[in-house]
Scaffold this motif. Structure first.
Motif, PDB file in Angstrom:
ATOM      1  N   PHE A  18       8.587   9.022  39.872  1.00 45.82           N
ATOM      2  CA  PHE A  18       7.413   9.084  39.012  1.00 45.82           C
ATOM      3  C   PHE A  18       7.198  10.505  38.473  1.00 45.82           C
ATOM      4  O   PHE A  18       6.230  10.745  37.757  1.00 45.82           O
ATOM      5  N   GLY A  19       8.080  11.411  38.858  1.00 40.23           N
ATOM      6  CA  GLY A  19       7.923  12.794  38.414  1.00 40.23           C
ATOM      7  C   GLY A  19       6.656  13.425  38.946  1.00 40.23           C
ATOM      8  O   GLY A  19       5.991  14.188  38.245  1.00 40.23           O
ATOM      9  N   GLN A  20       6.306  13.128  40.197  1.00 43.15           N
ATOM     10  CA  GLN A  20       5.031  13.583  40.749  1.00 43.15           C
ATOM     11  C   GLN A  20       5.085  15.034  41.209  1.00 43.15           C
ATOM     12  O   GLN A  20       5.743  15.374  42.190  1.00 43.15           O
ATOM     13  N   ASN A  21       4.387  15.887  40.489  1.00 45.03           N
ATOM     14  CA  ASN A  21       4.111  17.262  40.896  1.00 45.03           C
ATOM     15  C   ASN A  21       2.614  17.433  40.686  1.00 45.03           C
ATOM     16  O   ASN A  21       2.149  17.591  39.566  1.00 45.03           O
ATOM     17  N   PHE A  22       1.859  17.374  41.770  1.00 51.24           N
ATOM     18  CA  PHE A  22       0.402  17.360  41.684  1.00 51.24           C
ATOM     19  C   PHE A  22      -0.149  18.752  41.377  1.00 51.24           C
ATOM     20  O   PHE A  22       0.226  19.737  42.023  1.00 51.24           O
ATOM     21  N   LEU A  23      -1.043  18.821  40.418  1.00 49.01           N
ATOM     22  CA  LEU A  23      -1.689  20.087  40.080  1.00 49.01           C
ATOM     23  C   LEU A  23      -2.635  20.481  41.205  1.00 49.01           C
ATOM     24  O   LEU A  23      -3.504  19.702  41.602  1.00 49.01           O
ATOM     25  N   VAL A  24      -2.472  21.699  41.733  1.00 49.74           N
ATOM     26  CA  VAL A  24      -3.353  22.182  42.806  1.00 49.74           C
ATOM     27  C   VAL A  24      -4.121  23.431  42.383  1.00 49.74           C
ATOM     28  O   VAL A  24      -4.941  23.931  43.155  1.00 49.74           O
ATOM     29  N   ASP A  25      -3.871  23.918  41.182  1.00 46.97           N
ATOM     30  CA  ASP A  25      -4.558  25.109  40.675  1.00 46.97           C
ATOM     31  C   ASP A  25      -5.914  24.689  40.114  1.00 46.97           C
ATOM     32  O   ASP A  25      -5.998  24.085  39.041  1.00 46.97           O
ATOM     33  N   VAL A  26      -6.981  25.008  40.838  1.00 49.03           N
ATOM     34  CA  VAL A  26      -8.330  24.581  40.455  1.00 49.03           C
ATOM     35  C   VAL A  26      -8.742  25.183  39.123  1.00 49.03           C
ATOM     36  O   VAL A  26      -9.359  24.520  38.282  1.00 49.03           O
ATOM     37  N   ASP A  27      -8.403  26.443  38.886  1.00 50.21           N
ATOM     38  CA  ASP A  27      -8.786  27.100  37.635  1.00 50.21           C
ATOM     39  C   ASP A  27      -8.089  26.462  36.447  1.00 50.21           C
ATOM     40  O   ASP A  27      -8.696  26.267  35.385  1.00 50.21           O
ATOM     41  N   ALA A  28      -6.810  26.118  36.613  1.00 48.86           N
ATOM     42  CA  ALA A  28      -6.077  25.461  35.525  1.00 48.86           C
ATOM     43  C   ALA A  28      -6.704  24.111  35.200  1.00 48.86           C
ATOM     44  O   ALA A  28      -6.865  23.757  34.027  1.00 48.86           O
ATOM     45  N   ALA A  29      -7.066  23.347  36.229  1.00 46.01           N
ATOM     46  CA  ALA A  29      -7.701  22.044  36.006  1.00 46.01           C
ATOM     47  C   ALA A  29      -9.020  22.208  35.257  1.00 46.01           C
ATOM     48  O   ALA A  29      -9.336  21.443  34.341  1.00 46.01           O
ATOM     49  N   ARG A  30      -9.789  23.226  35.650  1.00 44.51           N
ATOM     50  CA  ARG A  30     -11.069  23.473  34.970  1.00 44.51           C
ATOM     51  C   ARG A  30     -10.860  23.808  33.496  1.00 44.51           C
ATOM     52  O   ARG A  30     -11.567  23.292  32.620  1.00 44.51           O
ATOM     53  N   ARG A  31      -9.876  24.647  33.209  1.00 47.06           N
ATOM     54  CA  ARG A  31      -9.631  25.047  31.821  1.00 47.06           C
ATOM     55  C   ARG A  31      -9.121  23.883  30.975  1.00 47.06           C
ATOM     56  O   ARG A  31      -9.446  23.774  29.792  1.00 47.06           O
ATOM     57  N   ILE A  32      -8.312  23.010  31.574  1.00 43.23           N
ATOM     58  CA  ILE A  32      -7.859  21.824  30.848  1.00 43.23           C
ATOM     59  C   ILE A  32      -9.054  20.936  30.513  1.00 43.23           C
ATOM     60  O   ILE A  32      -9.190  20.443  29.386  1.00 43.23           O
ATOM     61  N   ALA A  33      -9.938  20.747  31.485  1.00 44.99           N
ATOM     62  CA  ALA A  33     -11.120  19.915  31.262  1.00 44.99           C
ATOM     63  C   ALA A  33     -12.003  20.508  30.176  1.00 44.99           C
ATOM     64  O   ALA A  33     -12.534  19.787  29.319  1.00 44.99           O
ATOM     65  N   GLU A  34     -12.163  21.810  30.184  1.00 45.63           N
ATOM     66  CA  GLU A  34     -12.985  22.456  29.157  1.00 45.63           C
ATOM     67  C   GLU A  34     -12.350  22.311  27.782  1.00 45.63           C
ATOM     68  O   GLU A  34     -13.049  22.085  26.790  1.00 45.63           O
ATOM     69  N   ALA A  35     -11.026  22.427  27.703  1.00 45.86           N
ATOM     70  CA  ALA A  35     -10.336  22.303  26.414  1.00 45.86           C
ATOM     71  C   ALA A  35     -10.412  20.880  25.881  1.00 45.86           C
ATOM     72  O   ALA A  35     -10.471  20.662  24.668  1.00 45.86           O
ATOM     73  N   ALA A  36     -10.422  19.905  26.799  1.00 42.86           N
ATOM     74  CA  ALA A  36     -10.480  18.501  26.380  1.00 42.86           C
ATOM     75  C   ALA A  36     -11.885  18.094  25.964  1.00 42.86           C
ATOM     76  O   ALA A  36     -12.061  17.093  25.265  1.00 42.86           O
ATOM     77  N   THR A  37     -12.874  18.858  26.397  1.00 44.48           N
ATOM     78  CA  THR A  37     -14.279  18.551  26.083  1.00 44.48           C
ATOM     79  C   THR A  37     -14.929  19.819  25.570  1.00 44.48           C
ATOM     80  O   THR A  37     -15.778  20.421  26.242  1.00 44.48           O
ATOM     81  N   THR A  38     -14.540  20.223  24.372  1.00 45.49           N
ATOM     82  CA  THR A  38     -15.033  21.495  23.838  1.00 45.49           C
ATOM     83  C   THR A  38     -16.550  21.479  23.703  1.00 45.49           C
ATOM     84  O   THR A  38     -17.200  22.499  23.820  1.00 45.49           O
ATOM     85  N   THR A  39     -17.110  20.326  23.406  1.00 43.54           N
ATOM     86  CA  THR A  39     -18.544  20.121  23.533  1.00 43.54           C
ATOM     87  C   THR A  39     -18.707  19.078  24.626  1.00 43.54           C
ATOM     88  O   THR A  39     -18.054  18.040  24.591  1.00 43.54           O
ATOM     89  N   GLU A  40     -19.536  19.373  25.596  1.00 47.97           N
ATOM     90  CA  GLU A  40     -19.663  18.451  26.718  1.00 47.97           C
ATOM     91  C   GLU A  40     -20.112  17.082  26.228  1.00 47.97           C
ATOM     92  O   GLU A  40     -20.909  16.952  25.303  1.00 47.97           O
ATOM     93  N   GLY A  41     -19.573  16.057  26.867  1.00 46.43           N
ATOM     94  CA  GLY A  41     -19.840  14.692  26.444  1.00 46.43           C
ATOM     95  C   GLY A  41     -18.569  14.058  25.927  1.00 46.43           C
ATOM     96  O   GLY A  41     -17.469  14.589  26.074  1.00 46.43           O
ATOM     97  N   GLY A  42     -18.698  12.911  25.301  1.00 44.66           N
ATOM     98  CA  GLY A  42     -17.540  12.225  24.782  1.00 44.66           C
ATOM     99  C   GLY A  42     -16.757  11.523  25.878  1.00 44.66           C
ATOM    100  O   GLY A  42     -17.165  11.477  27.040  1.00 44.66           O
ATOM    101  N   ALA A  43     -15.617  10.977  25.492  1.00 41.08           N
ATOM    102  CA  ALA A  43     -14.794  10.201  26.411  1.00 41.08           C
ATOM    103  C   ALA A  43     -13.377  10.758  26.427  1.00 41.08           C
ATOM    104  O   ALA A  43     -12.867  11.206  25.397  1.00 41.08           O
TER     105      ALA A  43
END
Length: 276
Positions: A18-43
């Motif tokens: 499955f090509g599983q390499n789990f992301l464990v970098d908390v800061d990277a996850a936060r930045r990805i989430a912020e980039a995906a939701t440039t304005t909070e809300g949405g889907a």
């Protein structure tokens, strides 16, 4: 609980298939989430929820998250650990192959903006990028973690060593920028290569429509990078050499150039000549 420990307690280990390499970098996850939701809300559709490292920061910002996970052994863990958001109706968990899911359908009925985000498995990165370009006109953003080598190709400019067919196809649909580099230590298990996050913002309208003629011109141009376009395109669309010369001149393209020097728009112009 650390991912390695959590997997051990469940008698599980990362699945290479499955090509599983789990992301464990908390800061990277936060930045990805912020980039995906440039304005909070949405889907947001999350590709490959894994054990929820990105799901949680997405839930902190998005109105609704559709988390897709293919591994049937991980889905029960996600349901258990994210029971609250599921019960509240803020999280939809799908056990499925992300490449087989109707992304637009899964997002329909939820507040905009609509985004797609995730750590793309290497072996299906191409398929998922192609799927993203297909729905670019119906989403507002895509944020993907990919191998660094792939990211370099996605952001490459004409004339650079990394510029190729993938660059053209994705850049025809999206403005692409690199957000961050994630070194191998940001994942468990540690992969052999580094990764990067790219942010894809749809062009409105697209720089070029990905027609059969467009795909044929791009693929032929990059089939042998050292060939001039005169040689690479000698069988393009069944044109004679005289027709190719005429159409290339009308499109403002030198047949003495090589494919890696052409912009997305130049490929679109030669493709448009197919119908003339």
């Amino acid at each position: 609980m650390a991912i390695a420990e959590l997997l051990r307690t469940r008698g599980l280990s990362p699945k290479k298939g499955f090509g599983q390499n789990f992301l464990v970098d908390v800061d990277a996850a936060r930045r990805i989430a912020e980039a995906a939701t440039t304005t909070e809300g949405g889907a947001v559709i999350e590709i490959g929820a894994g054990l929820g490292a990105l799901t949680r920061p997405l839930l902190d910002r998005a109105t609704h998250v559709v988390a897709i996970e293919r591994d049937r052994d991980l889905v029960p863990i996600l349901r258990e650990q994210l029971a609250g958001p599921i019960e509240e109706g803020r999280l939809t968990l799908l056990e499925a192959d992300a490449a087989q899911v109707d992304w637009v359908g899964a997002l329909s009925g939820h507040a905009r903006p609509h985004a797609v985000a995730g750590n793309l498995p290497y072996h299906i990165t191409g398929r998922l990028l192609e799927q993203a370009t297909t729905v670019a006109h119906q989403i507002d953003r895509a944020v993907f973690m990919v191998q660094l080598e792939v990211a370099d190709r996605l952001v490459a400019a004409p004339g650079s060593a990394d510029y190729g067919a993938l660059s053209v196809f994705v850049q025809a649909a999206f403005d692409v920028r690199r957000l961050l580099i994630a070194r191998a230590g940001a994942f468990y298990p540690r992969p052999e290569v580094d990764s990067a996050v790219v942010v894809l913002t749809p062009w409105r309208p697209r720089r070029a429509e990905e027609t059969d003629a467009f795909r044929a011109a791009v693929r032929a141009a990059f089939s042998a990078r050292r060939k001039t376009l005169r040689n690479a395109w000698k069988n393009l669309y069944g044109w004679s050499s005289q027709e190719l010369e005429r159409h290339a001149k009308d499109a403002g393209i030198s047949l003495d150039a090589r494919g890696e020097t052409l912009s997305v728009e130049a490929f679109a112009r030669i493709a448009a000549a197919r119908g003339r």
